[in-house]
Design a protein around this motif. Sequence first.
Motif, PDB file in Angstrom:
ATOM      1  N   ARG A 114      35.201  41.058  42.084  1.00  0.00           N
ATOM      2  CA  ARG A 114      35.698  41.981  43.103  1.00  0.00           C
ATOM      3  C   ARG A 114      36.799  41.324  43.948  1.00  0.00           C
ATOM      4  N   LYS A 115      37.625  42.167  44.535  1.00  0.00           N
ATOM      5  CA  LYS A 115      38.715  41.718  45.402  1.00  0.00           C
ATOM      6  C   LYS A 115      38.175  40.774  46.483  1.00  0.00           C
ATOM      7  N   GLU A 125      42.695  41.064  43.786  1.00  0.00           N
ATOM      8  CA  GLU A 125      42.423  42.473  43.523  1.00  0.00           C
ATOM      9  C   GLU A 125      41.135  42.487  42.712  1.00  0.00           C
ATOM     10  N   ASP A 126      40.542  43.655  42.511  1.00  0.00           N
ATOM     11  CA  ASP A 126      39.458  43.718  41.536  1.00  0.00           C
ATOM     12  C   ASP A 126      40.057  43.225  40.219  1.00  0.00           C
TER      13      ASP A 126
END
Length: 194
Positions: A38-39, A103-104
């Motif tokens: 995940r981000k 970012e993701d």
Amino acid sequence: MIQPAELVSFLSFLQKIQPLTPSALEAIYSLCSLIAVRKNQNLQEIGMRCKTIYFVKEGLARIFYLKGGNEVTEYFAFENDLIIRAESLFTGKPSLKAIQALEDTVFIGIPADQLFSLFDTFPQIERLFRKIIEQAYVHTVNRMETIQFHSAEERYAQLVEEKPNLIQRIPLKYIASYLGITQVSLSRIRASIR
């Protein structure tokens, strides 16, 4: 189990660097795993040993370290970019650096020991990864020379020219850190270029 379609673009990317036989491609494919991060989460923390070679499949990541309590960005990786902490991978020592998703991000992970064991069986895989590591080394040397010989303005202009999408996708604090300047200085440089 990872599906072959999920790796088509990655394997095609590798083929452009070094042609591989179908059996060599299958051997690489068999080692690949997908890792979703995940981000703003770390793929690898500071103090861990790097045992895996990573490529960015989707998203964006950085390598950073701490200096005087501040995060310093050393490297950005976009799609198909290699991202490893080489000083740990090749020495087996814990790293002073972390890998973080900006970012993701989906990474392709390849266990280094298993990959290296393929080198005797598939010389083209060894050539492939030698070329990838050579490219990464040249990038590192060029970055060091840019810091040594170019002004902050020149470094920023070069970054915009080489990676124009970088500015939109990365927080300015990380760009400033990567350039070795403060965020205030970066704002001033950006204003003077407009």
